[in-house]
Write an enzyme that holds these catalytic residues in place. Structure first.
Site, PDB file in Angstrom:
ATOM      1  CE1 TYR A 110      -4.079  -1.966   4.689  1.00  0.00           C
ATOM      2  CE2 TYR A 110      -3.552   0.308   4.125  1.00  0.00           C
ATOM      3  CZ  TYR A 110      -3.817  -0.995   3.745  1.00  0.00           C
ATOM      4  OH  TYR A 110      -3.805  -1.329   2.407  1.00  0.00           O
TER       5      TYR A 110
ATOM      6  NE  ARG B 241      -4.388  11.485   0.138  1.00  0.00           N
ATOM      7  CZ  ARG B 241      -5.258  10.866   0.926  1.00  0.00           C
ATOM      8  NH1 ARG B 241      -5.943   9.829   0.457  1.00  0.00           N
ATOM      9  NH2 ARG B 241      -5.435  11.264   2.174  1.00  0.00           N
TER      10      ARG B 241
ATOM     11  CE  LYS C 166     -12.579  -0.335  -0.014  1.00  0.00           C
ATOM     12  NZ  LYS C 166     -11.816  -1.310   0.804  1.00  0.00           N
TER      13      LYS C 166
ATOM     14  CG  PHE D 241     -11.907  15.175   4.707  1.00  0.00           C
ATOM     15  CD1 PHE D 241     -13.148  15.137   5.320  1.00  0.00           C
ATOM     16  CD2 PHE D 241     -11.197  13.999   4.576  1.00  0.00           C
ATOM     17  CE1 PHE D 241     -13.676  13.948   5.792  1.00  0.00           C
ATOM     18  CE2 PHE D 241     -11.714  12.800   5.047  1.00  0.00           C
ATOM     19  CZ  PHE D 241     -12.955  12.774   5.656  1.00  0.00           C
TER      20      PHE D 241
ATOM     21  CE  LYS E  67      -1.801  -4.573   3.071  1.00  0.00           C
ATOM     22  NZ  LYS E  67      -1.916  -5.881   2.379  1.00  0.00           N
TER      23      LYS E  67
ATOM     24  CG  HIS F 102     -17.902   7.897   0.281  1.00  0.00           C
ATOM     25  ND1 HIS F 102     -18.953   7.293   0.935  1.00  0.00           N
ATOM     26  CD2 HIS F 102     -16.789   7.196   0.648  1.00  0.00           C
ATOM     27  CE1 HIS F 102     -18.513   6.286   1.670  1.00  0.00           C
ATOM     28  NE2 HIS F 102     -17.201   6.204   1.512  1.00  0.00           N
TER      29      HIS F 102
ATOM     30  CG  ASN G  26      -5.789   7.483  -2.743  1.00  0.00           C
ATOM     31  OD1 ASN G  26      -4.597   7.586  -2.444  1.00  0.00           O
ATOM     32  ND2 ASN G  26      -6.761   7.828  -1.916  1.00  0.00           N
TER      33      ASN G  26
ATOM     34  CB  SER H  73      -0.902   0.013   1.236  1.00  0.00           C
ATOM     35  OG  SER H  73      -1.573   1.246   1.379  1.00  0.00           O
TER      36      SER H  73
ATOM     37  CB  SER I 203      -6.571  22.071   3.657  1.00  0.00           C
ATOM     38  OG  SER I 203      -5.201  22.028   4.001  1.00  0.00           O
TER      39      SER I 203
END
Length: 326
Positions: free
Chosen positions: A146, A220, A183, A206, A150, A192, A174, A119, A208
């Site tokens: 997570y 991303r 998910k 979101f 990895k 979403h 991503n 990842s 910043s």
């Protein structure tokens, strides 16, 4: 690889695993052993219409392998606990580290090639860049358990003197695309955002909390799952040098770009509301990721990747707008 060879896909009921199962079928590979926890009813449709030999619960897979010697010719190990908000490292140690070590050892003992999912979460804040340089991997500082799990498996794999005949760890950036409907919070921002437009007519992104980035200008590397599948099959059929490879597009894009691409595809005027990043992930939030893809290209992979706009257009037209799986 022959079309009659038996291929294992772990995490087969999940997002990327079920898409890979479909892609393998379309490529003529039907002798598949699918491994997962199949108790989640939300994942049932991910495997509808897929061709395979066996479904094996992940907890029973080790015993199944003992009872089916000399059966497997290839393993795609995509199964993992992927909840980046889960704080309990022990869950990740069991499912992402120890389980993966067992599969690695089996591949060595039975001379089986292995591709496994790493990842981009391993890169943390990116203080060491985003180049899949194996010398740098032990220095990386992931931001959540997570990512730590990895990265620890990547480090462990690189330290092993005994290795599968071919292996590749893929640092997924991503990834978005069909079959991620189950998910929940961990589904892609694209999924979403589309749902929000349909429900409310606007997108929430979101805000910043980093002065270097304006709201929505966090960057991303968004990679369409169809590109991930092509790379997986290419690795299986070509077997370049073993090692760890980035898997993104190589081009970082902003969340505002993402939102505007969705609005454009739906022929709607853009409307974005910025909300605070949740407290439980705020300090672990990556503001920039961009895969250095030179290593995979140098290995011989020469196919172009979907742009963000192309990937979103395909995802919406053939899957989200039709509420269909791949």
């Amino acid at each position: 690889m022959g079309k009659d060879d038996v291929i294992v896909v772990t995490g087969a009921a999940g997002f990327i695993g079920s898409c890979l199962t479909s892609y393998l079928n379309q490529s003529g590979y039907d002798n598949l052993v699918l491994v997962d926890d199949f108790s989640d009813s939300k994942k049932v449709y991910n495997l509808t219409g897929k061709k395979y030999l066996h479904k094996v619960h992940r907890e029973q897979f080790a015993d199944w392998l003992k009872n089916h010697p000399d059966t497997i010719q290839y393993i795609f190990h995509l199964g993992a606990r992927t909840d980046t908000t889960e704080p309990d490292y022990e869950i990740f140690r069991k499912l992402n580290l120890d389980y993966s070590k067992g599969i690695w050892e089996y591949c060595i003992e039975n001379n089986i090639p292995l591709v496994y999912a790493s990842s981009a979460a391993t890169y943390g804040n990116g203080e060491h860049g985003y180049k899949d340089d194996e010398q740098v991997i032990p220095q990386l500082h992931p931001l959540n358990p997570y990512g730590v799990s990895k990265n620890e498996f990547d480090i462990w794999a690189l330290e092993q003197k005994r290795q599968p005949p071919f292996w590749a760890g893929l640092k997924f950036f991503n990834v978005y695309g069909p079959n991620e409907y189950h998910k929940g919070r961990m589904a892609s921002v694209i999924f979403h955002a589309y749902q929000q437009i349909k429900d409310r007519g606007y997108i929430k992104l979101f805000r910043s909390h980093n002065p270097r980035y304006k709201d929505g200008e966090q960057l991303r590397d968004f990679v369409y799952v169809m590109d991930v599948l092509q790379v997986c099959i290419w690795l299986m059929e070509n077997r370049p040098e073993s090692g760890i490879y980035n898997l993104g597009t190589g081009k970082a894009r902003s969340f505002n770009d993402l939102a505007n691409a969705i609005f454009s595809k739906l022929n709607l005027a853009g409307k974005i509301e910025y909300i605070d990043t949740p407290e439980d992930i705020r300090e672990k939030y990556q503001y920039f990721t961009e895969a250095d893809m030179s290593k995979l290209k140098m290995a011989g992979y020469d196919k172009s990747f979907f742009t963000l706009e192309e990937g979103i257009a395909d995802y919406l037209k053939y899957y989200l707008e039709q509420a269909s799986n791949y």
